[in-house]
Every structure is written in structure tokens, then in C-alpha cells.
Design a protein around this motif. Structure first.
Motif, short mmCIF file in Angstrom:
data_model
loop_
_atom_site.label_atom_id
_atom_site.label_comp_id
_atom_site.label_asym_id
_atom_site.label_seq_id
_atom_site.Cartn_x
_atom_site.Cartn_y
_atom_site.Cartn_z
N ALA A 264 0.85 -1.19 0.00
CA ALA A 264 0.00 0.00 0.00
C ALA A 264 0.89 1.24 0.00
O ALA A 264 2.12 1.16 0.09
CB ALA A 264 -0.93 0.01 1.21
N ILE A 265 0.25 2.39 -0.10
CA ILE A 265 0.94 3.67 -0.05
C ILE A 265 0.80 4.20 1.38
O ILE A 265 -0.32 4.35 1.89
CB ILE A 265 0.36 4.67 -1.05
CG1 ILE A 265 0.49 4.12 -2.47
CG2 ILE A 265 1.04 6.03 -0.94
CD1 ILE A 265 -0.35 4.84 -3.49
N TYR A 266 1.93 4.45 2.01
CA TYR A 266 1.94 4.86 3.41
C TYR A 266 2.67 6.19 3.59
O TYR A 266 3.61 6.51 2.85
CB TYR A 266 2.66 3.82 4.28
CG TYR A 266 1.98 2.48 4.38
CD1 TYR A 266 1.01 2.24 5.35
CD2 TYR A 266 2.33 1.44 3.52
CE1 TYR A 266 0.40 0.99 5.45
CE2 TYR A 266 1.73 0.19 3.62
CZ TYR A 266 0.77 -0.02 4.59
OH TYR A 266 0.16 -1.25 4.69
N ALA A 267 2.25 6.91 4.59
CA ALA A 267 3.04 8.03 5.13
C ALA A 267 3.75 7.51 6.37
O ALA A 267 3.11 6.99 7.28
CB ALA A 267 2.14 9.20 5.48
N ILE A 268 5.07 7.63 6.38
CA ILE A 268 5.90 7.13 7.48
C ILE A 268 6.52 8.32 8.19
O ILE A 268 7.05 9.23 7.55
CB ILE A 268 7.03 6.22 6.95
CG1 ILE A 268 6.47 5.16 6.00
CG2 ILE A 268 7.80 5.58 8.10
CD1 ILE A 268 5.59 4.16 6.65
N TYR A 269 6.45 8.32 9.52
CA TYR A 269 7.04 9.43 10.26
C TYR A 269 7.52 8.95 11.63
O TYR A 269 7.06 7.90 12.12
CB TYR A 269 6.04 10.58 10.41
CG TYR A 269 4.68 10.20 10.95
CD1 TYR A 269 4.38 10.32 12.30
CD2 TYR A 269 3.69 9.71 10.10
CE1 TYR A 269 3.14 9.98 12.78
CE2 TYR A 269 2.45 9.35 10.58
CZ TYR A 269 2.17 9.49 11.92
OH TYR A 269 0.93 9.15 12.41
N ALA A 287 -4.29 11.97 2.42
CA ALA A 287 -5.28 10.93 2.70
C ALA A 287 -6.63 11.29 2.10
O ALA A 287 -7.32 10.44 1.53
CB ALA A 287 -5.40 10.72 4.21
N ALA A 288 -7.02 12.56 2.21
CA ALA A 288 -8.29 13.01 1.63
C ALA A 288 -8.21 13.03 0.11
O ALA A 288 -9.19 12.73 -0.58
CB ALA A 288 -8.64 14.40 2.15
N LEU A 289 -7.04 13.35 -0.42
CA LEU A 289 -6.86 13.43 -1.87
C LEU A 289 -6.99 12.05 -2.51
O LEU A 289 -7.62 11.89 -3.55
CB LEU A 289 -5.48 14.02 -2.16
CG LEU A 289 -5.12 14.28 -3.62
CD1 LEU A 289 -6.00 15.37 -4.20
CD2 LEU A 289 -3.64 14.67 -3.72
N TYR A 290 -6.38 11.05 -1.88
CA TYR A 290 -6.38 9.70 -2.46
C TYR A 290 -7.63 8.92 -2.06
O TYR A 290 -8.32 8.36 -2.90
CB TYR A 290 -5.12 8.94 -2.03
CG TYR A 290 -3.83 9.65 -2.37
CD1 TYR A 290 -3.73 10.48 -3.49
CD2 TYR A 290 -2.70 9.51 -1.57
CE1 TYR A 290 -2.55 11.14 -3.79
CE2 TYR A 290 -1.50 10.16 -1.88
CZ TYR A 290 -1.43 10.97 -2.99
OH TYR A 290 -0.27 11.62 -3.28
N GLY A 291 -7.91 8.85 -0.78
CA GLY A 291 -9.12 8.19 -0.30
C GLY A 291 -9.05 6.68 -0.42
O GLY A 291 -8.11 6.11 -0.98
#
Length: 299
Positions: A264-269, A287-291
Motif C-alpha cells: 500500500a501507499i503509506y506516510a511514514i514518520y 489521505a483526503a486526496l487519495y481516499g
């Protein structure tokens, strides 16, 4: 407070890779940066950095000190955000790492409305197909397309990834359609030369194969151009070739097979009790852009 400022200068030199780069970010001359580093080392009674004319490298002691300094500076930022309620407004510099093609196709075109909505925020967007060391290189977050393993970092899923075997109608007309995984041995397979196998889920469970073909490249964009040009079969994500599939420029082959849905596509921080506003608003925006159903899967 001077001690804390020296720590910040030290951390900025390490993350930027040079005193001149750190000076530009902090608005200080290289001479001042050098003087503050010497003062820090003298106070600590140890050498933190090995300096040459071309590069700066951490000593073993410096590496341990750097990791602890990052934690201290992070804690200071969180404390100030909590006390002053800065978490309500994003500001400052946001340093982001993202995959090259994905960043060009699905982040860069959407920066304009985000920047207009957050005028006090600036972004340093670094595109690379290598996994960045988020903490060591001073990133606030990274976008990764992967099947995540255990990590000390925090991850938020932004969108699912659908990956299919595809080819152009021209290739199918010239070489025929494969009807089984074994048939791929007689077809031209296109993949970036990173040694990763194709892991597929099919009617009989999971299969893994190493694609071979006449094109060797470290660029996913070269593979994309090659499959669109009719040179072979490739395993591609719909975020990359969704419009081409919808337009018939590419067609799926072996439709009973697809890549693992665990990717999947993740944001990592970095793990933080108080997430800085600049990180939070950017992740929320993506997150809102991709959904849950990404725009590239709606075409």
C-alpha cells in the motif's frame, strides 16, 4: 539556551551534510557554524565530527550524541507546540521523501492548493527511489509504497495499491497471450533491475518468479515507457498506468493474478506523542486526496 542552540546547529549540519548548507538553512555563516561546533566539542570534551575538505562524517560518539540530540529537539518542539497551541496552524519547513515517479505524478501536481491553504509552510520535497533514513537524514515524513515490516516508525495508510500484469495490444498481437504463469518463460518480461521477484496471488495461491528480459534499468519510468511501447509484459501499479488501462493502451494479461494486497501507499514518520501540525496537515491532505478508492482507480 546556548547549549540547545549548539545542539540544533550540530543536528542541522549532520542532516544537511555540510556546514555551508546548514548555514544557509539557519541564516548563519560557515565560520559561525564552525565556531559553534568547536565550542560544543570543547564543552563535551570529545570529537563529534570528522571534517575533510569534501565531507563531514560522524564519529562513533557523534552518532550516539546525534540520535539523542534529535530526541531532545523533538521533545522541545512538542513542548512548545503544546504550550503555545502552535498545533492549530502549520508553519516552518516540511521535509518529505517520496518515490520519484509517484511524487512526480501524484504529489507535485497537487502542491499548489496545499501551499495556498498553508501560506506559512514551506516544503522540501526530495524524490528518490531509495528508502531514506528518516531520522538520520532529518525528514519529517516519507511516502513509501511497500509491504511494511515491523518498525519503530509510525505509518498511516494513504491508499491501497493494485498491481497487475499488463502489456500493450501491439505486444499481444506480435507475441500472443500468455495463459499460465509458466507461459511467461516464453515471453519478454520487463522489470527494474533491482533483483526483486514478482510475488503474485492467483487461483492456486501465491507464486513468485524473477522476471528476465532484454532491458536492464534502475528506472521504473524506463519500464513504463517500454511496456507502453510494446516491448514486453510488466507488473505495474494502477497509480502508474490507470489511465492507459482505461484508454486501452494497455491490457491486463493473466487476469487471475495480481500482486499482494499487503502493499500500500503509506506516510511514514517518527513516533511522536504530539504530531507537528506541518506533518499532520500534509498527511491529512494526501489521505483526503487519495481516499479509500484512489483517483487512479476511478478512471
Amino acid at each position: 539556551m546556548d547549549h540547545l542552540n549548539d545542539m540544533e546547529i550540530f543536528a542541522r549540519v549532520v542532516s544537511s551534510g555540510s556546514m555551508s548548507a546548514a548555514g544557509r538553512e539557519l541564516g548563519l555563516s560557515p565560520a559561525v557554524i564552525s565556531k559553534r561546533l568547536r565550542r560544543l566539542e570543547e564543552r563535551l570534551g570529545t570529537r563529534l565530527l570528522q571534517r575533510t575538505t569534501r565531507q563531514i562524517a560522524l564519529t562513533e560518539t557523534g552518532q550516539g550524541y546525534y540520535e539523542r540530540v534529535l530526541a531532545i529537539l523533538s521533545g522541545v518542539e512538542e513542548a512548545e507546540a503544546f504550550v503555545s497551541r502552535r498545533s492549530e496552524q502549520a508553519h516552518g519547513l516540511l521535509k518529505v521523501s517520496a518515490p520519484t515517479t509517484f511524487g512526480r505524478m501524484h504529489i507535485a501536481p497537487h502542491l499548489e492548493p496545499f501551499m495556498r491553504a498553508n501560506p506559512d509552510l514551506s516544503i522540501n520535497l526530495m524524490l528518490t527511489d531509495e528508502f531514506a533514513d528518516i531520522v538520520g537524514e532529518g525528514y519529517d515524513l516519507a511516502i513509501r509504497i511497500a509491504e511494511l515490516s515491523d518498525s519503530s516508525l509510525v505509518a498511516r495508510k494513504l491508499a491501497p495499491v493494485q498491481r497487475y500484469l499488463v502489456a500493450s495490444p501491439r505486444y499481444i498481437a506480435e507475441h500472443g497471450t500468455p495463459h499460465s504463469i509458466a507461459d511467461l518463460d516464453h515471453h519478454i518480461c520487463l522489470a527494474a533491475h533491482n533483483g526483486d521477484p514478482w510475488r503474485l496471488n492467483g487461483p492456486d495461491g501465491s507464486v513468485s518468479l524473477r522476471p528476465t528480459g532484454p532491458i536492464l534499468t534502475n528506472s521504473s519510468e524506463v519500464v513504463r515507457a517500454a511496456v507502453l511501447g510494446g516491448l514486453g509484459i510488466a507488473l505495474r501499479s494502477t497509480w502508474d498506468i490507470g489511465p492507459e488501462l482505461a484508454a486501452g493502451q494497455l491490457v491486463r494479461v493473466l487476469t487471475g493474478y495480481a500482486a499482494s494486497h499487503n502493499i500500500a501507499i503509506y506516510a511514514i514518520y517518527p513516533s511522536r506523542q504530539f504530531l507537528p501540525a506541518k506533518v499532520r496537515v500534509f498527511i491529512d491532505y494526501l489521505a483526503a486526496l487519495y481516499g479509500p478508492v484512489a483517483p487512479w482507480d476511478r478512471v
